[in-house]
Write an enzyme that holds these catalytic residues in place. Structure first.
Site, mmCIF file in Angstrom:
data_model
loop_
_atom_site.group_PDB
_atom_site.id
_atom_site.type_symbol
_atom_site.label_atom_id
_atom_site.label_comp_id
_atom_site.label_asym_id
_atom_site.label_seq_id
_atom_site.Cartn_x
_atom_site.Cartn_y
_atom_site.Cartn_z
ATOM 1 N N PHE A 112 0.802 -1.226 0.000
ATOM 2 C CA PHE A 112 0.000 0.000 0.000
ATOM 3 C C PHE A 112 0.836 1.278 0.000
ATOM 4 C CE2 PHE A 112 -2.967 -2.936 2.406
ATOM 5 C CZ PHE A 112 -3.691 -3.238 1.258
ATOM 6 N N GLU A 117 -27.191 -8.829 19.026
ATOM 7 C CA GLU A 117 -26.377 -9.895 18.427
ATOM 8 C C GLU A 117 -26.027 -10.908 19.497
ATOM 9 O OE1 GLU A 117 -23.229 -8.507 15.520
ATOM 10 O OE2 GLU A 117 -23.521 -6.756 16.767
ATOM 11 N N HIS A 167 -25.195 2.136 11.757
ATOM 12 C CA HIS A 167 -26.362 1.313 11.436
ATOM 13 C C HIS A 167 -27.634 1.807 12.136
ATOM 14 C CE1 HIS A 167 -23.262 -1.125 9.828
ATOM 15 N NE2 HIS A 167 -22.963 -1.794 10.927
ATOM 16 N N LYS A 173 -30.218 -13.223 18.111
ATOM 17 C CA LYS A 173 -29.889 -12.246 17.075
ATOM 18 C C LYS A 173 -31.204 -11.668 16.594
ATOM 19 C CE LYS A 173 -27.330 -11.164 12.967
ATOM 20 N NZ LYS A 173 -26.441 -10.064 13.219
HETATM 21 C C1 BG6 Z 1 -20.624 -4.398 11.797
HETATM 22 C C2 BG6 Z 1 -20.065 -4.246 13.174
HETATM 23 O O1 BG6 Z 1 -20.678 -3.161 11.145
HETATM 24 O O2 BG6 Z 1 -21.930 -4.945 11.876
HETATM 25 C C3 BG6 Z 1 -20.042 -5.581 13.893
HETATM 26 O O3 BG6 Z 1 -18.746 -3.708 13.104
HETATM 27 C C4 BG6 Z 1 -21.402 -6.221 13.874
HETATM 28 O O4 BG6 Z 1 -19.604 -5.415 15.241
HETATM 29 C C5 BG6 Z 1 -21.978 -6.237 12.464
HETATM 30 O O5 BG6 Z 1 -21.281 -7.530 14.390
HETATM 31 C C6 BG6 Z 1 -23.435 -6.684 12.490
HETATM 32 O O6 BG6 Z 1 -23.904 -6.845 11.182
HETATM 33 P P1 BG6 Z 1 -25.127 -7.818 10.873
HETATM 34 O O7 BG6 Z 1 -25.392 -7.644 9.423
HETATM 35 O O8 BG6 Z 1 -24.692 -9.207 11.246
HETATM 36 O O9 BG6 Z 1 -26.276 -7.375 11.741
#
Ligand code: BG6
Length: 483
Positions: free
Chosen positions: A89, A210, A234, A340
């Protein structure tokens, strides 16, 4: 549409590439959605030729593809698109070597599956070695910065080399089928939107839970914590999609404008109100599905026995605008939860006057399940079928099951949608600079408030729904978390 595209992956041997990016491309290949003219250039430091790289990749990618969806023939066709290049890089010579393989008649899409600290240096090196032309795009993975100032710095460097229309900032939640369905639910169903405000809605809940813990990334996660890892991006995106005004078109600009207005209207949480509005937790050892699991401090790679990093956050947020005045948004997100679950609950107000005195005052709830069992259900009140009780009431669900009601055999992964959109030059599901920065502004204030007030993390047992204080946060308002 110009599909003469070179997808150039920095970090092609990394975890994200193996777990998400290449499996997504494989699936696109398998459902014949990847245009024939797309070439893939994989870049990493390892001394390999293209054949060796593809063999290694096959081994890695296969682990993340359901055997039902695997086909050797499909892999062979997919593998033909690859060209592997060893790239250091920091070494300009390697970039010059890459530049020779690029062609001005094709669009180069540089995908940064690397730590964010490399975004700036890579852009500078691309710029100095004739790798860029006006049509190039760049894809950036989160996190973009760890606070407002650093995200500003990253965005500034990238903006020296790419225009905003060519920068694709990924928040993979926006690629999830049900998140897109949230837009359709809200803006293609007239009756939903007329009831979507403080006159009908009591409160909103957003849960992103999660079961996983930190899984080998302790040293990274410990510098970040759940607020930066999940809320800043998110959860904020989900909140914006629930709360924003209808955009006038499905364009990136129109959608981003509306999301930014929500982020600006979020009431600041600072030292004066943080104790009533936010709870932070860290998981201790506990049980999940009958198995003992370690606490955050006992996870492999733990380097700081006094870490105060949060693995759980619950927040009561307010949006100070006409539509949402007085409607709290309760957010909770954490690692090592009992299941989850990503779910948005719209809890409607109770009736202004209830004539069915025998049945109690049941309220409607619209539950949007993002994962698993993607779907939407509306909790309705209906008559209890009975001769004995004259007008008894019962809760019943109107259900929309996305997988069950479609011809698809699996819900596509978010990255399939997003990679396809980058190829097609559609930015509507990507995040704008202003959104990222407004979101950091709000999160920074909250993080500062925790520090000023010395609010330490509260322990919760792995396999539970977070510290007791998170229940108190909502229960003191006479409400409860869904379920
Ligand atoms: C990521 C986080 O952006 O999203 C993680 O860094 C997390 O910590 C993940 O586990 C969760 O994504 P999903 O799609 O499994 O809900």
């Amino acid at each position: 549409m110009n599909d003469n595209v070179d997808l150039i992956f920095f970090g092609a041997l990394g975890d994200l590439a193996a777990r998400k990016l290449f499996p997504a491309l494989y699936h696109l290949q398998s459902c014949e959605l990847l245009p024939k003219s797309v070439r893939i250039v994989a870049l990493a430091r390892d001394e390999l030729d293209s054949g060796q790289f593809v063999a290694l990749l096959k081994e890695k990618v296969r682990r993340y593809i359901n055997p039902q969806n695997w086909s050797d023939a499909c892999w062979e066709a997919f593998a033909e698109r690859f060209d592997y290049l060893r790239l250091d890089f920091t070494d300009l010579e390697s970039y010059r070597h890459m530049a020779e393989r690029l062609s001005a008649s094709r669009t180069s899409i540089f995908y940064m599956a690397t730590p964010p600290s490399l975004f700036g240096p890579i852009c500078r090196n691309l710029g100095q070695t004739n790798c860029l032309n006006g049509d190039c795009r760049i894809v950036l993975e989160k996190p973009i910065g760890h606070d407002l100032q650093s995200s500003h710095d990253v965005n500034d460097v990238v903006a020296e080399y790419f225009t905003e229309e060519n920068i694709y900032r990924i928040d993979h939640y926006l690629g999830k089928e049900t998140v897109q369905n949230l837009l359709v639910l809200r803006f293609a169903n007239r009756f939903i939107n007329t009831q979507w405000d403080q006159s009908c809605i009591d409160h909103v809940q957003i849960t992103v839970a999660e079961t996983v813990g930190i899984e080998g990334r302790w040293s990274y996660y410990d510098t970040v914590g759940q607020l930066r890892d999940m809320v800043q991006n998110h959860v904020m995106q989900l909140l914006c999609l629930v709360a924003m005004e209808p955009p006038n078109a499905m364009t990136a600009e129109a959608i981003r404008d509306e999301k930014v207005k929500i982020l600006r209207a979020l009431r600041t949480i600072d030292a004066s109100n943080v104790t009533e509005h936010a709870v932070r937790g860290q998981y201790a050892a506990g049980w999940q599905k009958g198995e003992a699991v370690p606490g955050y401090m006992q996870e492999d790679g733990c380097e700081n026995a006094d870490s105060d990093t949060e693995t759980f956050v619950a927040i009561k947020a307010h949006i100070d605008n006409w539509r949402w005045a007085g409607v709290p948004f309760y957010i909770r997100t954490g690692k090592r939860m009992p299941e989850k679950l990503t779910e948005i609950v719209i809890a409607y107000k109770s009736l202004p006057h209830n004539i069915f005195t025998a049945g109690g005052n049941i309220t409607n709830r619209l539950v949007i399940r993002l994962q698993p069992n993607e779907g939407i259900s509306m909790q309705m009140v209906s008559k209890l079928q009975s001769l004995k009780e004259k007008m008894g009431l019962v809760k019943q669900d109107l259900n929309l099951d996305f997988l069950g009601s479609s011809t698809m055999t699996r819900i596509p992964d978010a990255y399939e949608r997003l990679i396809l959109d980058v190829i097609h030059g559609d930015q509507s599901l990507f995040v704008g600079r202003e959104e990222i920065e407004e979101s950091w502004r709000w999160c920074d204030s909250l993080i500062r408030a925790w520090q000023v007030q010395h609010l330490e993390v509260k322990d919760y047992h792995a396999g539970s729904w977070g510290p007791a204080k998170a229940d108190l946060l909502i229960e003191k308002d006479g409400r409860s978390w869904n379920g």
